[in-house]
Design a protein around this motif. Structure first.
Motif, mmCIF file in Angstrom:
data_model
loop_
_atom_site.group_PDB
_atom_site.id
_atom_site.type_symbol
_atom_site.label_atom_id
_atom_site.label_comp_id
_atom_site.label_asym_id
_atom_site.label_seq_id
_atom_site.Cartn_x
_atom_site.Cartn_y
_atom_site.Cartn_z
ATOM 1 N N SER A 1 0.593 -1.462 0.065
ATOM 2 C CA SER A 1 -0.646 0.147 0.109
ATOM 3 C C SER A 1 0.422 1.319 -0.482
ATOM 4 O O SER A 1 1.529 1.162 0.853
ATOM 5 N N ASN A 2 0.893 2.281 -0.751
ATOM 6 C CA ASN A 2 1.375 3.542 -1.350
ATOM 7 C C ASN A 2 0.430 4.101 -1.197
ATOM 8 O O ASN A 2 0.213 4.655 -2.202
ATOM 9 N N HIS A 3 0.671 5.538 -0.532
ATOM 10 C CA HIS A 3 0.136 7.196 -1.138
ATOM 11 C C HIS A 3 0.805 8.011 -2.018
ATOM 12 O O HIS A 3 2.168 7.540 -2.724
ATOM 13 N N HIS A 4 0.198 7.962 -3.157
ATOM 14 C CA HIS A 4 0.883 8.501 -4.292
ATOM 15 C C HIS A 4 -0.245 10.069 -5.313
ATOM 16 O O HIS A 4 -0.814 9.610 -5.135
ATOM 17 N N THR B 1 -4.948 12.539 -4.477
ATOM 18 C CA THR B 1 -3.952 11.906 -3.904
ATOM 19 C C THR B 1 -4.847 10.357 -4.146
ATOM 20 O O THR B 1 -5.829 10.275 -4.547
ATOM 21 N N VAL B 2 -3.972 9.408 -4.578
ATOM 22 C CA VAL B 2 -4.195 8.255 -4.742
ATOM 23 C C VAL B 2 -3.767 7.284 -3.762
ATOM 24 O O VAL B 2 -2.488 7.270 -3.555
ATOM 25 N N MET B 3 -4.467 5.920 -3.353
ATOM 26 C CA MET B 3 -3.252 4.570 -2.537
ATOM 27 C C MET B 3 -3.692 3.998 -3.987
ATOM 28 O O MET B 3 -3.854 3.257 -4.122
ATOM 29 N N GLN B 4 -1.865 3.266 -4.210
ATOM 30 C CA GLN B 4 -1.209 2.535 -5.095
ATOM 31 C C GLN B 4 -1.403 1.386 -4.698
ATOM 32 O O GLN B 4 -0.659 0.958 -2.883
ATOM 33 N N GLN C 1 -2.666 -5.210 -9.321
ATOM 34 C CA GLN C 1 -2.741 -4.052 -8.873
ATOM 35 C C GLN C 1 -3.879 -2.587 -9.079
ATOM 36 O O GLN C 1 -4.630 -3.482 -10.047
ATOM 37 N N THR C 2 -3.929 -2.299 -8.535
ATOM 38 C CA THR C 2 -4.889 -1.172 -8.523
ATOM 39 C C THR C 2 -4.618 -0.025 -7.434
ATOM 40 O O THR C 2 -3.655 0.191 -7.054
ATOM 41 N N THR C 3 -5.774 0.926 -7.905
ATOM 42 C CA THR C 3 -5.393 2.209 -6.736
ATOM 43 C C THR C 3 -6.971 2.707 -6.939
ATOM 44 O O THR C 3 -7.934 1.682 -6.700
ATOM 45 N N ARG D 1 -9.374 5.939 -4.064
ATOM 46 C CA ARG D 1 -9.046 7.020 -3.308
ATOM 47 C C ARG D 1 -9.212 6.897 -2.056
ATOM 48 O O ARG D 1 -9.855 5.750 -1.056
#
Length: 186
Positions: free
Chosen positions: A26-29, A36-39, A52-54, A56
């Motif tokens: 889980s990465n904050h992008h 901003t999205v969470m990868q 792999q998804t993004t 909010r």
């Protein structure tokens, strides 16, 4: 229990569209423009499929409570891995596909934690380190130190680990199950 995507951490399990999903990464992008999205790197605990998804950061998901039982790994049989509850001696089976990331570390009689969600066995948790014997590696180099780049070594389960040059075939090593790296001699 609903939780926002920004609070999801590695190892957490949530339910989405009837599927049990485990967070692998889980990465904050924050892109240059836009929100901003969470990868996220997620896996379906039943099928082993990785996605792999993004998401909010404010998107909510329902966390699943995971119950744990101590068990012993017995053996692999075909496509199944067999575990035994240490208290009730009840046996549990998981497929090699469900255990793809844990399987290289499984040693007979090893103690693991079985993970249950809503009464269903969904996976295992390995100890932080395991002790394994080197079955194959290049000959050790005289005068080698731990500071050099290292060499590949094949462990008794087939796992390949980069080890210092002074390690020889037959040595027993401590391997970190989280990173897959050589830690020390046993």
């Amino acid at each position: 229990m609903a939780v926002e995507a920004i609070n999801l951490k590695k190892g957490m399990i949530f339910e989405q569209s009837g599927k049990l999903i485990k967070v692998l990464e889980s990465n904050h992008h924050k892109p240059g423009k836009g929100n901003t999205v969470m990868q996220m790197k997620l896996t379906d605990v039943r099928t082993g499929a990785i996605v792999q998804t993004t998401m909010r950061p404010s998107e909510k998901v329902d966390l699943v409570m995971v119950d744990k039982k101590t068990a012993q790994y017995l053996y692999g049989e075909g496509e199944l891995e067999i575990f035994m509850d240490m208290e009730t001696y009840e046996q549990y089976e998981l497929t090699k596909e469900q255990l793809s990331s844990e399987e290289p570390y499984l040693m007979p009689n090893m103690e693991v934690q079985l993970d249950f969600a809503n009464g269903e066995l969904i996976g295992i948790e390995l100890p932080t380190t395991v002790t394994m014997k080197v079955t194959e590696t290049a000959p050790n180099i005289k005068g080698a130190t731990a500071a050099s780049g290292g060499k590949p070594a094949t462990m008794e389960t087939g796992l390949v680990v980069t080890v210092p040059d002074f390690i020889a075939t037959g040595d027993v090593l401590v391997i970190n199950t989280v990173t897959g790296e050589y830690k020390s001699r046993a």
